[in-house]
Design a protein around this motif. Structure first.
Motif, PDB file in Angstrom:
ATOM      1  N   VAL A 195       0.893  -1.420   0.176  1.00 50.91           N
ATOM      2  CA  VAL A 195      -0.158  -0.009  -0.007  1.00 50.91           C
ATOM      3  C   VAL A 195       0.801   1.158  -0.158  1.00 50.91           C
ATOM      4  N   SER A 196       0.479   2.017  -0.990  1.00 55.27           N
ATOM      5  CA  SER A 196       1.361   3.606  -1.027  1.00 55.27           C
ATOM      6  C   SER A 196       0.238   4.460  -1.475  1.00 55.27           C
ATOM      7  N   SER A 197       0.711   5.555  -0.760  1.00 56.83           N
ATOM      8  CA  SER A 197      -0.245   6.793  -1.440  1.00 56.83           C
ATOM      9  C   SER A 197       0.593   7.470  -2.509  1.00 56.83           C
ATOM     10  N   THR A 198      -0.218   8.006  -3.264  1.00 57.86           N
ATOM     11  CA  THR A 198       0.077   8.677  -4.588  1.00 57.86           C
ATOM     12  C   THR A 198      -0.779   9.925  -4.941  1.00 57.86           C
ATOM     13  N   ASN A 199      -0.325  10.876  -5.696  1.00 59.89           N
ATOM     14  CA  ASN A 199      -1.543  11.708  -6.228  1.00 59.89           C
ATOM     15  C   ASN A 199      -1.394  11.670  -7.930  1.00 59.89           C
ATOM     16  N   ASN A 200      -0.690  10.682  -8.168  1.00 60.76           N
ATOM     17  CA  ASN A 200      -0.793  10.454  -9.587  1.00 60.76           C
ATOM     18  C   ASN A 200      -2.141   9.703 -10.097  1.00 60.76           C
ATOM     19  N   ILE A 201      -2.588  10.532 -11.384  1.00 63.60           N
ATOM     20  CA  ILE A 201      -3.791   9.862 -12.061  1.00 63.60           C
ATOM     21  C   ILE A 201      -3.411   9.468 -13.362  1.00 63.60           C
ATOM     22  N   GLN A 202      -3.856   8.268 -13.660  1.00 56.16           N
ATOM     23  CA  GLN A 202      -3.447   7.623 -15.047  1.00 56.16           C
ATOM     24  C   GLN A 202      -4.920   7.429 -15.669  1.00 56.16           C
ATOM     25  N   GLY A 238      -3.030  -0.762 -25.340  1.00 54.31           N
ATOM     26  CA  GLY A 238      -2.097   0.155 -24.854  1.00 54.31           C
ATOM     27  C   GLY A 238      -1.925   0.278 -23.357  1.00 54.31           C
ATOM     28  N   ASN A 239      -0.986   0.896 -22.881  1.00 50.26           N
ATOM     29  CA  ASN A 239      -0.678   1.070 -21.445  1.00 50.26           C
ATOM     30  C   ASN A 239      -1.303   2.381 -20.976  1.00 50.26           C
ATOM     31  N   ALA A 240      -1.471   2.430 -19.680  1.00 50.98           N
ATOM     32  CA  ALA A 240      -2.141   3.778 -19.130  1.00 50.98           C
ATOM     33  C   ALA A 240      -1.169   4.993 -19.412  1.00 50.98           C
ATOM     34  N   ALA A 241      -1.601   6.066 -19.378  1.00 48.17           N
ATOM     35  CA  ALA A 241      -0.758   7.224 -19.542  1.00 48.17           C
ATOM     36  C   ALA A 241      -1.348   8.142 -18.109  1.00 48.17           C
ATOM     37  N   ASP A 242      -0.110   9.349 -18.087  1.00 46.95           N
ATOM     38  CA  ASP A 242      -0.461  10.496 -17.191  1.00 46.95           C
ATOM     39  C   ASP A 242      -1.533  11.262 -17.642  1.00 46.95           C
ATOM     40  N   PHE A 243      -2.325  11.422 -16.502  1.00 48.70           N
ATOM     41  CA  PHE A 243      -3.588  12.227 -16.788  1.00 48.70           C
ATOM     42  C   PHE A 243      -3.253  13.619 -16.170  1.00 48.70           C
ATOM     43  N   GLY A 244      -3.017  13.437 -15.107  1.00 48.26           N
ATOM     44  CA  GLY A 244      -2.395  14.580 -13.985  1.00 48.26           C
ATOM     45  C   GLY A 244      -2.385  14.226 -12.766  1.00 48.26           C
ATOM     46  N   ASP A 245      -2.461  15.130 -11.644  1.00 47.72           N
ATOM     47  CA  ASP A 245      -2.355  14.884 -10.228  1.00 47.72           C
ATOM     48  C   ASP A 245      -3.586  15.233  -9.585  1.00 47.72           C
ATOM     49  N   ALA A 246      -3.681  14.458  -8.511  1.00 42.85           N
ATOM     50  CA  ALA A 246      -4.870  14.910  -7.379  1.00 42.85           C
ATOM     51  C   ALA A 246      -4.238  16.226  -6.596  1.00 42.85           C
ATOM     52  N   GLY A 264      -4.861  17.108 -17.247  1.00 44.18           N
ATOM     53  CA  GLY A 264      -4.455  18.056 -16.266  1.00 44.18           C
ATOM     54  C   GLY A 264      -4.575  17.783 -14.855  1.00 44.18           C
ATOM     55  N   ASN A 265      -4.197  18.519 -13.766  1.00 44.83           N
ATOM     56  CA  ASN A 265      -4.244  18.398 -12.634  1.00 44.83           C
ATOM     57  C   ASN A 265      -5.806  18.196 -12.288  1.00 44.83           C
ATOM     58  N   LEU A 266      -6.181  17.729 -10.921  1.00 47.53           N
ATOM     59  CA  LEU A 266      -7.474  17.834 -10.625  1.00 47.53           C
ATOM     60  C   LEU A 266      -7.525  19.132  -9.608  1.00 47.53           C
ATOM     61  N   VAL A 267      -8.928  19.710  -9.477  1.00 48.67           N
ATOM     62  CA  VAL A 267      -9.025  20.826  -8.764  1.00 48.67           C
ATOM     63  C   VAL A 267      -9.984  20.403  -7.611  1.00 48.67           C
TER      64      VAL A 267
END
Length: 135
Positions: free
Chosen positions: A4-11, A19-27, A64-67
């Motif tokens: 278990v690890s915390s992250t703010n990455n959104i894919q 295909g593979n997942a790609a970066d969407f932005g950050d929480a 983009g990043n989340l709001v």
């Protein structure tokens, strides 16, 4: 062995292609085991925090990043979420939460108490369907 690890990455993935997942932005904060739901325009993501859990949103068609969206009615972890085209529901969670909250997906603001589950639950799941454009 899972970790278990915390992250703010959104894919994201494009469902109609391989295909593979790609970066969407950050929480807005590092999270783990939080509920998420969406309609066709906006995705909502729950963040565990104190004294209340916050909600973030992102527009699905743009990267983009989340709001920050608003707050749930209480602090939740391991929460279940589901949505219709207009309303997002967040239910249960730990420790021993029986609360059901809802938000209007396309408006920003705090969640409202919807009711209670029959029993406190965590690590649950939510499902919904769309029906001919009816909300």
């Amino acid at each position: 062995t899972p970790t278990v690890s915390s992250t703010n990455n959104i894919q994201y993935i494009t469902i109609s292609t391989l295909g593979n997942a790609a970066d969407f932005g950050d929480a807005t904060s590092d999270t783990e085991n939080r509920g998420a739901c969406s309609n066709s325009v906006r995705g909502i993501h729950g963040n565990f925090g104190s004294p209340v859990s916050t909600l973030d949103y992102g527009t699905i068609a743009t990267l983009g990043n989340l709001v920050e969206f608003g707050d749930l009615t209480r602090d939740h972890s391991y929460i279940a979420a589901t949505a219709s085209s207009t309303r997002g529901i967040f239910a249960g969670g730990g420790p021993d939460v029986d609360t059901i909250d809802y938000v209007q997906i396309m408006s920003t603001g705090n969640a409202v108490d919807f009711g209670d589950l029959t029993n406190a639950r965590r690590l649950a799941m939510g499902l919904s369907n769309g029906h001919g454009g009816l909300g």
